[in-house]
Motif scaffolding. Structure first.
Motif, PDB file in Angstrom:
ATOM      1  N   SER A  13       0.827  -1.187   0.009  1.00 21.16           N
ATOM      2  CA  SER A  13       0.033   0.084  -0.018  1.00 21.16           C
ATOM      3  C   SER A  13       0.718   1.250   0.057  1.00 21.16           C
ATOM      4  O   SER A  13       0.395   2.317  -0.621  1.00 21.16           O
ATOM      5  CB  SER A  13      -0.961  -0.256   1.093  1.00 21.16           C
ATOM      6  N   ALA A  16       2.480   1.407  -3.474  1.00 27.34           N
ATOM      7  CA  ALA A  16       1.404   2.051  -4.256  1.00 27.34           C
ATOM      8  C   ALA A  16       1.490   3.584  -4.284  1.00 27.34           C
ATOM      9  O   ALA A  16       0.988   4.391  -5.071  1.00 27.34           O
ATOM     10  CB  ALA A  16       0.042   1.546  -4.108  1.00 27.34           C
ATOM     11  N   GLU A  20       1.955   7.216  -7.399  1.00 27.81           N
ATOM     12  CA  GLU A  20       1.054   7.946  -8.096  1.00 27.81           C
ATOM     13  C   GLU A  20       1.267   8.986  -9.161  1.00 27.81           C
ATOM     14  O   GLU A  20       2.414   9.689  -9.043  1.00 27.81           O
ATOM     15  CB  GLU A  20       0.210   8.844  -6.730  1.00 27.81           C
ATOM     16  N   LEU A  40      -1.296  -2.639  -7.456  1.00 28.15           N
ATOM     17  CA  LEU A  40      -2.277  -1.764  -7.002  1.00 28.15           C
ATOM     18  C   LEU A  40      -2.417  -0.361  -7.381  1.00 28.15           C
ATOM     19  O   LEU A  40      -3.626   0.282  -7.760  1.00 28.15           O
ATOM     20  CB  LEU A  40      -2.059  -1.769  -5.375  1.00 28.15           C
ATOM     21  N   ALA A  41      -1.356   0.166  -7.613  1.00 24.91           N
ATOM     22  CA  ALA A  41      -1.392   1.469  -8.084  1.00 24.91           C
ATOM     23  C   ALA A  41      -2.068   1.618  -9.468  1.00 24.91           C
ATOM     24  O   ALA A  41      -2.825   2.552  -9.839  1.00 24.91           O
ATOM     25  CB  ALA A  41       0.293   2.146  -8.328  1.00 24.91           C
ATOM     26  N   GLU A  43      -4.247  -0.646 -10.694  1.00 22.15           N
ATOM     27  CA  GLU A  43      -5.702  -0.659 -10.494  1.00 22.15           C
ATOM     28  C   GLU A  43      -6.401   0.644 -10.281  1.00 22.15           C
ATOM     29  O   GLU A  43      -7.285   1.040 -10.662  1.00 22.15           O
ATOM     30  CB  GLU A  43      -6.008  -1.489  -9.387  1.00 22.15           C
ATOM     31  N   ARG A  44      -5.616   1.674  -9.367  1.00 23.84           N
ATOM     32  CA  ARG A  44      -6.124   3.003  -9.226  1.00 23.84           C
ATOM     33  C   ARG A  44      -6.151   4.078 -10.153  1.00 23.84           C
ATOM     34  O   ARG A  44      -6.521   4.985 -10.103  1.00 23.84           O
ATOM     35  CB  ARG A  44      -5.596   3.565  -7.913  1.00 23.84           C
ATOM     36  N   ALA A  45      -5.087   3.589 -11.180  1.00 20.22           N
ATOM     37  CA  ALA A  45      -4.572   4.552 -12.011  1.00 20.22           C
ATOM     38  C   ALA A  45      -5.640   4.517 -13.447  1.00 20.22           C
ATOM     39  O   ALA A  45      -5.513   5.475 -14.299  1.00 20.22           O
ATOM     40  CB  ALA A  45      -3.526   4.445 -12.629  1.00 20.22           C
ATOM     41  N   ALA A  46      -6.679   3.674 -13.299  1.00 20.80           N
ATOM     42  CA  ALA A  46      -7.722   3.767 -14.541  1.00 20.80           C
ATOM     43  C   ALA A  46      -7.016   3.739 -15.895  1.00 20.80           C
ATOM     44  O   ALA A  46      -7.673   4.386 -16.581  1.00 20.80           O
ATOM     45  CB  ALA A  46      -8.924   4.860 -13.986  1.00 20.80           C
ATOM     46  N   ALA A 216     -10.662  -0.910   0.774  1.00 24.53           N
ATOM     47  CA  ALA A 216     -10.793  -0.885  -0.853  1.00 24.53           C
ATOM     48  C   ALA A 216      -9.387  -1.397  -1.141  1.00 24.53           C
ATOM     49  O   ALA A 216      -9.400  -2.102  -2.142  1.00 24.53           O
ATOM     50  CB  ALA A 216     -11.209   0.293  -1.306  1.00 24.53           C
ATOM     51  N   ALA A 217      -8.452  -1.011  -0.447  1.00 26.46           N
ATOM     52  CA  ALA A 217      -7.219  -1.250  -0.816  1.00 26.46           C
ATOM     53  C   ALA A 217      -6.885  -2.762  -0.563  1.00 26.46           C
ATOM     54  O   ALA A 217      -6.372  -3.665  -1.662  1.00 26.46           O
ATOM     55  CB  ALA A 217      -5.992  -0.443  -0.365  1.00 26.46           C
ATOM     56  N   LEU A 220      -8.844  -4.968  -3.373  1.00 31.05           N
ATOM     57  CA  LEU A 220      -7.794  -4.836  -4.529  1.00 31.05           C
ATOM     58  C   LEU A 220      -6.773  -6.072  -4.519  1.00 31.05           C
ATOM     59  O   LEU A 220      -6.467  -6.779  -5.350  1.00 31.05           O
ATOM     60  CB  LEU A 220      -7.400  -3.499  -4.824  1.00 31.05           C
TER      61      LEU A 220
END
Lengths: 245, 273
Positions: A13, A16, A20, A40-41, A43-46, A216-217, A220
């Protein structure tokens, strides 16, 4: 209520969070925590982040042999990479070669891999130390596989931004050439961290407690990240992310 | 013309004591059957060039006393741990290590394939690698100002030795995406390849295969060696024999254990099942 998490999940975490905004993250061989953090990063970066994992056939974009990663880095096409060291010192020099005098090291390690190159060229290098102790975090490394900083005039767009350990997160000030404690993991005090660190470091104005992974993390990490790690790191995916903490 | 030989033994029969031999990283195809043949023939004083790192094959050759010098970015058994015979030999001073970094080895081979004496490269300056390599030089970039840059000499191995999935009767060798094997073949004086199978179908007449094929022009000799990479895997074809490699990693912790492994698996058992 915060959920129970594993130490590795906390580190993934943290990793990740440090990634950013990166567009292309590369992960070296035998690096499951950086790989998990990078996924994980992603997944969040869409859809705005690529992750290349060495040792994986599925998660790689390279088709031009072993040199391509390095050529890619030299062109500025890789934003973030990870390095570790059998020793890391307070100037962010890393040692992957050996303990004792060179070349007949008393304890010999594998070797420098691509560190002496990528440390210079990848803008955001995250150092990861799995064992935070005076044995690994030392005042001066026995062998400089790759230097933390370079004198003016040396072409160096890259270098260290942070050191993530099992106790805390340090930031690295390239101008000053030293680490500063950014956050301590839950249960770790500044005093205890100082006691276990062989180099001098400064303190951020407000040393925070490292943010723990939220629900949420964790979902994922234990879901899509675990699935993506299955191929390159089957044991890690199964034993660390395969069951609730 | 490329020679088509009957066995890994014959293929490596011309590798002399004192030769420099380039070998690829494990994921690219290790000619383990050929390496065992070198050990059985008691070849000595090899300079081993790892492209850019090596594992089991390097540890085996070093433990068996075949190697005088290693140039590598790393020698490791990967997830099976450190390379025990390599570590012991370097600490004892019985093998000379020339520490490098991955892109430097690739760049040295690229210089050789271009026929130029050196290659400039970024990074590395100020590391202890540069300090200990008297064959590396720093110059001022002649096209810039105040821009020191490192020069690396061309690496021209006497022999490149690796294992590939297939070859054809002309000696063309298909390596797919493992393109550092092409660079090795281009750079080396001789290239020796064991393959899973030699087929009648020409690899260069099909454009889809030709892109991943080393033309026979660069290939000195080939020999069929089914499962020739074992106990290391050949990605896309077979997995490594994990229990075998784990057992090796344990036995090789001591010289006696290593000798036992050698006697059982290399000397007494010429070809793995």
């Amino acid at each position: 209520m915060s959920e129970a998490y594993r130490p590795e999940e906390l580190l993934m975490s943290v990793v990740a969070g440090l990634l950013e905004g990166a567009r292309h993250v590369a992960v070296g061989a035998i690096s499951p925590i950086p790989a998990g953090g990078a996924l994980l990063a992603r997944e969040r970066a869409a859809g705005r982040m690529r992750v290349s994992i060495l040792g994986s056939e599925r998660h790689t974009f390279f088709t031009d042999g072993g040199r391509e990663l390095f050529d890619c880095a030299a062109q500025g096409r890789i934003d973030a990479f990870f390095l570790d060291g059998a020793q890391i010192d307070g100037s962010a020099n890393i040692n992957l070669v050996g303990i004792g005098s060179y070349p007949r090291s008393r304890v010999r390690f594998a070797g420098s891999f691509g560190s002496a190159y990528l440390y210079f060229l990848v803008p955001r290098v995250i150092l990861v130390a799995h064992e935070h102790s005076r044995r690994t975090l030392v005042d001066r490394v026995d062998f400089v596989s790759a230097p933390g900083t370079s004198p003016p005039g040396v072409y160096r767009p890259g270098g260290p931004v942070a050191l993530v350990t099992d106790r805390c997160v340090f930031g690295f000030d390239r101008a000053a050439g030293r680490f500063s404690l950014s956050s301590a993991h839950p249960g770790q005090s500044v005093g205890a961290i100082r006691d276990k660190t062989g180099f001098e470091f400064t303190l951020d104005d407000a040393v925070a407690t490292t943010a723990v992974p939220g629900a949420a993390a964790l979902a994922l990490l234990r879901g899509s990240v675990r699935e993506a790690l299955q191929e390159a790191y089957p044991e890690f995916a199964e034993h660390v992310l395969g069951q609730a903490a | 013309m490329t020679s088509i030989l009957a066995s890994a033994e014959e293929l490596t029969g011309g590798v002399c004591c004192g030769a420099s031999v380039a070998v690829p990283r494990e994921a690219s195809g290790c000619a383990m059957e050929a390496v065992r043949a070198l050990v059985r023939r008691r070849v000595r004083d090899l300079t081993l060039i790892a492209v850019p790192q090596a594992g089991f094959q390097a540890d085996l050759l070093i433990g068996a006393g075949c190697v005088r010098q290693v140039e590598a970015a790393a020698v490791t058994l990967g997830e099976h741990g450190s390379a025990p015979r390599f570590r012991a030999a370097v600490s004892a001073g019985t093998v000379e290590i020339r520490d490098s970094t991955c892109p430097a080895i690739h760049a040295g081979l690229q210089a050789a394939e271009k026929g130029v004496p050196f290659m400039p490269m970024r990074g590395i300056l100020g590391s202890d690698l540069a300090l200990h390599r008297d064959d590396w030089h720093t110059i001022e970039n002649p096209y810039g100002e105040n821009d020191p840059i490192l020069l690396l000499p061309a690496i021209t191995p006497d022999v490149s030795l690796f294992h590939a999935p297939r070859a054809d009767r002309e000696g063309n060798v298909w390596v797919g995406v493992n393109r550092e094997l092409l660079t090795m073949a281009h750079a080396s004086r001789e290239t020796l390849v064991t393959v899973e199978a030699i087929s009648d179908e020409s690899l260069t007449s099909d454009v889809r295969l030709a892109a991943g094929t080393i033309p026979s022009l660069y290939v000195s000799a080939i020999a069929e060696a089914p499962r020739g990479a074992a106990p290391v895997g050949l990605p896309g074809y077979y997995d490594e024999d994990t229990s075998h490699l784990r057992r090796y990693a344990e036995l090789a912790q001591t010289e006696e254990g290593f000798d036992r492994y050698l006697a059982e698996q290399v000397i007494a058992a010429p070809a793995p099942a």
